[in-house]
Structure formats: structure tokens, C-alpha cells
Design a protein around this motif. Structure first.
Motif, mmCIF file in Angstrom:
data_model
loop_
_atom_site.group_PDB
_atom_site.id
_atom_site.type_symbol
_atom_site.label_atom_id
_atom_site.label_comp_id
_atom_site.label_asym_id
_atom_site.label_seq_id
_atom_site.Cartn_x
_atom_site.Cartn_y
_atom_site.Cartn_z
ATOM 1 N N VAL A 13 0.836 -1.198 0.000
ATOM 2 C CA VAL A 13 0.000 0.000 0.000
ATOM 3 C C VAL A 13 0.871 1.248 0.000
ATOM 4 C CG1 VAL A 13 -1.879 -1.183 1.195
ATOM 5 C CG2 VAL A 13 -0.226 0.146 2.532
ATOM 6 N N LYS A 14 0.337 2.291 -0.603
ATOM 7 C CA LYS A 14 1.019 3.587 -0.627
ATOM 8 C C LYS A 14 0.083 4.717 -0.209
ATOM 9 C CE LYS A 14 4.472 2.398 -4.135
ATOM 10 N NZ LYS A 14 4.994 2.687 -5.499
ATOM 11 N N SER A 15 -1.161 4.665 -0.662
ATOM 12 C CA SER A 15 -2.090 5.760 -0.373
ATOM 13 C C SER A 15 -3.195 5.364 0.603
ATOM 14 C CB SER A 15 -2.725 6.259 -1.679
ATOM 15 O OG SER A 15 -3.478 5.223 -2.299
ATOM 16 N N PHE A 16 -3.216 4.115 1.069
ATOM 17 C CA PHE A 16 -4.233 3.658 2.007
ATOM 18 C C PHE A 16 -4.156 4.498 3.276
ATOM 19 C CE2 PHE A 16 -5.209 0.598 5.547
ATOM 20 C CZ PHE A 16 -6.583 0.553 5.350
ATOM 21 N N ARG A 17 -5.270 5.209 3.583
ATOM 22 C CA ARG A 17 -5.249 6.178 4.683
ATOM 23 C C ARG A 17 -6.423 5.961 5.634
ATOM 24 N NH1 ARG A 17 -6.842 12.553 4.393
ATOM 25 N NH2 ARG A 17 -6.644 12.943 6.638
ATOM 26 N N PRO A 18 -6.210 5.230 6.712
ATOM 27 C CA PRO A 18 -7.258 5.101 7.719
ATOM 28 C C PRO A 18 -7.381 6.387 8.554
ATOM 29 C CG PRO A 18 -5.577 3.366 7.918
ATOM 30 C CD PRO A 18 -5.021 4.441 7.045
ATOM 31 N N LYS A 19 -8.598 6.709 8.920
ATOM 32 C CA LYS A 19 -8.804 7.800 9.874
ATOM 33 C C LYS A 19 -8.216 7.421 11.226
ATOM 34 C CE LYS A 19 -10.545 11.573 11.652
ATOM 35 N NZ LYS A 19 -9.890 12.875 11.350
ATOM 36 N N VAL A 20 -8.402 6.150 11.600
ATOM 37 C CA VAL A 20 -7.808 5.598 12.819
ATOM 38 C C VAL A 20 -7.078 4.320 12.441
ATOM 39 C CG1 VAL A 20 -8.219 4.672 15.127
ATOM 40 C CG2 VAL A 20 -9.654 6.543 14.260
ATOM 41 N N ALA A 21 -5.795 4.231 12.794
ATOM 42 C CA ALA A 21 -5.004 3.033 12.517
ATOM 43 C C ALA A 21 -4.457 2.489 13.831
ATOM 44 C CB ALA A 21 -3.856 3.354 11.566
#
Length: 441
Positions: free
Chosen positions: A179-187
Motif C-alpha cells: 500500500v502507498k495511499s491507504f489512509r485510515p482515519k484511525v489506525a
């Protein structure tokens, strides 16, 4: 979300999907929906069921079954690898499409998700924590989609076009490595211990993959990590998000979740849901009502005062250690199978303290015996049933017969679920007391 999908977005592009599991099939559907020409590769003919062949014909995939070669990748603009397939293992093939983007199904699907994502990873406890997160959000009145590495792939959610308030995902190191752009609000990173070293090149590669969950986050997003990793990660730049360090607390109780590791899972789940309106009061009530997923420290019953617990999902040494620490009564431990790495010898003090006997079954005998012989009573049986029967026959009231194998199951079963179901079936067929089992033997 449905409005983000257009038939011409990838028209004229060739996408190669590798691996016919649920993730690969979902990715292929999404790519076809976007107008791409889909070339689907699966090495194992047994993995291509008749229903999928029919699906491939109807969808117009170029389905290729058998060993992969450079020609299968020639001209590809995009290559989607299913979890468990290493890009490094396909280096010669990928050289045939040097400009292609290589990514995971998770990354592909995330491009079309506008709802906030809570993503959970870790060496152990991911599924339980994901289920806890979803349970808390639903208790707060949120509509939730739960999937990713468990249940439904994210691409299926995108295709369904039925948006949730919050998307909750279990994500593995296999998915995160690409992944490169996978953006969770909460990780959330729950923990980290040696695992999948039969797949990752080394421990650093494994850790880097896990930390990728935070890589695309921005200020205002939340990164949740265990406090005991703070020193190890000091000086390492891995996120721009707001970081919260957590540790187990005693403020939450779940009658159906045993052990300190589950107190840690509950704490992480609560912190992950606070941004969505979950209060401590809501969490306390919800945790009391929570029932864990099958095969994760699942109490399946008692016979003759002996408790039987199915922890078949424990496929690592760390998961088995957590299970052993969950009981204050003598444990008769069932383990064995395809060993994935870890320090078994380091558990010797814990075994001496808590384990009355070890029943090995299936593969991995030489690994366990080398680490534990002479430490605790230990025997080996070729399959699970005679191992369970023997442990039960030797048990005393108050003991626990615990299936926590610390291994993958593929020597004897199709997966940990099949192994757990077999254990439960064996339990159902046992006599009512250890003495009766002894006489039957």
C-alpha cells in the motif's frame, strides 16, 4: 461512493490479478467494473472452482491457470497481488511489465472509499479487536461495515454501493506491504512479535509492512500503538498522525474474553472508537454483552470438571503464550502443525509454571520436542483426536484442555476454522469423565 465508479476509468488498461482467493476475485470484479481488461492468473488448478470458471467466462476475464511466466504479465498496466503472494517471488515475471503499478486489493479498493476507515493490524488479536471495534460503534448507533482480511474484501464493499458510517478493517502485513495511499482515519497496531518469517525476508521487513498502516495518515488522523513499543520505535519516522500509546487497563470487563491480552484489545478498541462518539459508559455496557468470534479462546464446554477451550486461531508462538497466560488453572496443551517461526524455548518457564502436559499432533513434532523435551510431560499423536482423548483421560477436575497450536493448520486441515471445528466435534464425542475416557482407551 457508487458515483465514484465509472466504466471508462480504466478502459484501455490491462490489469493482471494474481490469486483466485476471495480477495483476488473481488479485485477482478472491481477492475472489470472500472473498464479494465482483466487477466486472471492462478497457479493451482484446484483453486479454480467451476463456479469461478463460469464467473470468469461471463465477466470476460482472460483466465490462465498454471505456473506463471513473463508472458502472463506482458503489457500489464497494473498488477494486483492477492495476500500471501510475494512480489519478490515474481521478479522475473514483473520485469515483463516494468511500468506496471503493483498493489494489493486493499489499496485498489481504498481509492473509492470516502467513509472514515478504522484499520487494525498486529501479530495477534486483530480479529477480536476488529469485532470489538465494530461492536462498540454499533452500540453507539453507527452503521458499520466490517471486513478486509476477515469476511468481506473491501472491493466487495465498494461494489455494493451501500455506504456505512464507518468502515472497520482487519489488515495483514501481506496487504500492507503493497500500500502507498491507504489512509485510515484511525489506525491501530496492537502488538508486534515474530510471525510469518516463512514469508517475510526478515523481521525488519515484517515490521516495516505493519508500520505501513500509518504511512499515509495526516495530522488529525489517529495512530494507536502499544506503549511497550515506544522505545523500539523512538527516532523512527512512521506517521504524521496524532499518536496515542496504550496499555491494558482494568476499566473494562468482558465476561467472555479472558486474559491480559484481551484487556489490551479492549483498551485499543475503545480508543479507536472514541473519535466516533463512543463514551466510556457505552463501552462498558457493550463489552459486557460482547461474544468473541469462534476459535479465539472460545470456551466450548466442560466435562467431568475439565474445561475445553478452542483457540485454534492461535497460529503463532505469541498467541499461544497469551492463551497460556489467560488461565490460572492447570493447562493440558494441544499444539502442533506447520510451524511459522518463533522462540519456543523461551516459553519453557511459562510451561513449567502453567502446563501439566503437552499433546502434540500432526506436523512440527521435531520443533516442539527440541524446545520442550524434559521441560514438561510431552507426547505425540499423528492426529488431533487421539491427542485430545489422551489429554482428557489424564486430566483432573479443574484442568483446562486448551487447543492453542502456535502453528498453521495446513498439514491436516484446510484452515484454522476446520481445525477448531474438528476439536469441537471431538469434544462432543468424548465420554463425560476422564475416568470413562481412560476406560474407553
Amino acid at each position: 461512493m457508487r458515483d465514484m465508479l465509472h466504466n471508462d476509468q480504466l478502459r484501455g488498461h490491462t490489469a493482471v490479478v494474481v490469486g483466485a482467493g476471495s480477495s483476488g476475485r473481488a479485485a477482478a470484479k472491481l477492475l472489470a467494473r472500472l473498464g479494465a481488461s482483466v487477466r486472471f492468473l492462478e497457479k493451482n488448478p484446484k483453486s479454480v472452482a467451476d463456479d469461478f470458471r463460469a464467473e470468469a467466462v461471463e465477466a470476460g476475464y482472460d483466465l490462465r491457470v498454471g505456473a506463471h511466466g513473463p508472458a502472463d504479465f506482458a503489457g500489464a498496466d497494473m498488477v494486483v497481488l492477492s495476500p500471501g503472494i510475494r512480489a519478490a517471488g515474481l521478479a522475473d515475471c514483473l520485469a515483463a511489465c516494468p511500468g506496471a503499478q503493483v498493489l494489493s486489493e486493499l489499496e485498489l479498493a481504498s481509492w473509492f472509499v470516502t467513509e472514515p476507515i478504522v484499520a487494525v493490524t498486529g501479530s495477534n488479536g486483530k480479529t477480536t479487536t476488529v469485532m470489538l471495534v465494530s461492536h462498540l460503534l454499533e452500540a453507539a448507533g453507527r452503521k458499520v461495515f466490517t471486513g478486509g482480511n476477515i469476511g468481506t474484501p473491501l472491493s466487495e464493499y465498494v461494489l455494493a454501493g451501500d455506504p456505512a458510517d464507518v468502515v472497520v478493517l482487519e489488515v495483514s502485513s501481506f496487504q500492507l506491504q503493497l500500500v502507498k495511499s491507504f489512509r485510515p482515519k484511525v489506525a491501530v497496531l496492537l502488538n508486534f512479535s515474530p510471525n510469518h518469517l516463512d514469508w517475510h525476508a526478515d523481521l525488519e521487513e515484517y515490521l516495516s509492512a505493519k508500520l505501513n498502516i500509518f504511512a499515509a495518515q495526516r495530522p488529525g488522523d489517529t495512530a494507536i500503538l502499544p506503549r511497550d513499543m515506544r522505545d523500539a520505535l523512538a527516532g523512527r519516522s512512521f506517521t504524521r498522525a496524532d499518536v496515542t500509546w496504550f496499555e491494558p487497563s482494568g476499566r473494562f470487563v468482558c465476561p467472555r474474553l479472558a486474559g491480559a491480552h484481551n484487556r489490551q484489545n479492549m483498551e485499543a478498541a475503545f480508543l479507536a472508537t472514541q473519535p466516533f462518539g463512543v463514551t466510556e459508559e457505552i463501552a462498558k455496557v457493550a463489552f459486557e454483552r460482547f461474544a468473541p468470534a469462534p476459535h479465539r479462546l472460545q470456551i466450548i464446554g466442560e466435562k467431568g470438571g475439565v474445561l475445553f477451550v478452542d483457540d485454534s486461531k492461535a497460529t503463532t508462538v505469541a498467541a499461544m503464550e497469551a492463551a497460556l497466560r489467560s488461565f490460572d488453572r492447570p493447562v493440558r496443551l494441544l499444539c502442533g502443525g506447520v510451524f511459522k517461526g518463533g522462540d519456543l524455548a523461551a516459553l519453557s518457564p511459562l510451561l513449567k509454571e502453567r502446563v501439566a502436559a503437552v499433546g502434540l499432533f500432526g506436523a512440527g513434532r521435531e520443533v516442539f520436542e527440541a524446545a520442550w523435551a524434559g521441560q514438561v510431560p510431552l507426547f505425540h499423536e499423528p492426529t488431533l483426536k487421539p491427542a485430545v482423548t489422551r489429554l482428557f483421560a489424564e486430566a483432573r477436575p479443574g484442568d483446562v484442555v486448551l487447543l492453542s497450536p502456535a502453528t498453521a493448520s495446513f498439514d491436516l486441515y484446510d484452515g484454522y476454522k476446520a481445525r477448531g471445528r474438528d476439536f469441537q466435534d471431538i469434544f462432543a464425542g468424548l465420554p463425560m469423565t476422564p475416568d470413562a475416557a481412560k476406560e474407553k482407551a
